[in-house]
Design a protein around this motif. Structure first.
Motif, PDB file in Angstrom:
ATOM      1  N   PRO A  51     -28.270   9.267  -7.137  1.00  0.00           N
ATOM      2  CA  PRO A  51     -28.436  10.476  -6.314  1.00  0.00           C
ATOM      3  C   PRO A  51     -29.914  10.835  -6.124  1.00  0.00           C
ATOM      4  O   PRO A  51     -30.702  10.763  -7.068  1.00  0.00           O
ATOM      5  N   THR A  52     -30.257  11.177  -4.910  1.00  0.00           N
ATOM      6  CA  THR A  52     -31.612  11.604  -4.560  1.00  0.00           C
ATOM      7  C   THR A  52     -31.530  13.026  -4.032  1.00  0.00           C
ATOM      8  O   THR A  52     -30.695  13.328  -3.180  1.00  0.00           O
ATOM      9  N   ARG A  53     -32.415  13.884  -4.545  1.00  0.00           N
ATOM     10  CA  ARG A  53     -32.428  15.276  -4.088  1.00  0.00           C
ATOM     11  C   ARG A  53     -33.289  15.393  -2.839  1.00  0.00           C
ATOM     12  O   ARG A  53     -34.444  14.967  -2.815  1.00  0.00           O
ATOM     13  N   GLU A 114     -30.774  22.580  -0.675  1.00  0.00           N
ATOM     14  CA  GLU A 114     -30.831  21.178  -1.063  1.00  0.00           C
ATOM     15  C   GLU A 114     -29.469  20.501  -0.991  1.00  0.00           C
ATOM     16  O   GLU A 114     -28.433  21.161  -0.982  1.00  0.00           O
ATOM     17  N   GLN A 116     -27.720  16.473  -2.497  1.00  0.00           N
ATOM     18  CA  GLN A 116     -27.887  15.222  -3.227  1.00  0.00           C
ATOM     19  C   GLN A 116     -27.292  14.142  -2.334  1.00  0.00           C
ATOM     20  O   GLN A 116     -26.199  14.302  -1.802  1.00  0.00           O
ATOM     21  N   HIS A 117     -28.030  13.052  -2.161  1.00  0.00           N
ATOM     22  CA  HIS A 117     -27.532  11.951  -1.329  1.00  0.00           C
ATOM     23  C   HIS A 117     -27.781  10.632  -2.050  1.00  0.00           C
ATOM     24  O   HIS A 117     -28.853  10.430  -2.623  1.00  0.00           O
ATOM     25  N   THR A 118     -26.787   9.745  -2.025  1.00  0.00           N
ATOM     26  CA  THR A 118     -26.912   8.432  -2.642  1.00  0.00           C
ATOM     27  C   THR A 118     -27.000   7.379  -1.547  1.00  0.00           C
ATOM     28  O   THR A 118     -26.107   7.286  -0.695  1.00  0.00           O
TER      29      THR A 118
END
Length: 147
Positions: A51-53, A114, A116-118
């Protein structure tokens, strides 16, 4: 001064005062609100399968902007641009963006939104945030490399 003129003058003065005050109130309430400022905070690189914020900071004037109408992130591989919107169609609604895969952000703290995206595939991705608040709409973009 005749009798009619004496009666008429106070009425004219009262009318002028009333019109002048209502014009002043109109111009105060008709002022344009300050523009919203959108600062997209995206890292330059992201690790695959983690996960990337992705964040955006909203301000109006010097104050954080809470409770924006819509904050949505669109993410796509730069090789696969999303379908463009025709001028006749105008701006996409929040529902139309969601139907195309946009992710609605949550307010993490005052003025900070915000998601979270993977990233599952390597490549360079475009992150575009759509911020709507009242009649204002902003759509800044950034790039992120997933590897």
């Amino acid at each position: 001064m005749s009798g009619q003129a004496r009666w008429f003058m106070p009425f004219v003065i009262l009318l002028l005062l009333t019109v002048g005050c209502s014009y002043e109130e109109q111009s105060q309430s008709g002022e344009m609100p300050e523009m919203i400022k959108v600062k997209l905070d995206v890292p330059e690189k992201a690790s695959l399968h983690e996960p990337t914020r992705l964040q955006v900071k909203l301000t109006q004037g010097d104050a954080p902007l809470s409770h924006a109408d819509h904050v949505q992130f669109q993410i796509w591989n730069e090789l696969d641009d999303p379908p463009s919107v025709s001028p006749e169609q105008g701006m996409m609604t929040a529902d139309e963006l969601e139907n195309q895969g946009a992710i609605t952000a949550k307010e993490a703290e005052e003025g900070h939104y915000e998601i979270q995206h993977t990233f599952e595939e390597p490549g360079t991705y475009v992150v575009q945030v759509h911020v709507t608040h009242g009649a204002m709409h902003s759509m800044p973009r950034a790039r992120i490399v997933a590897e």
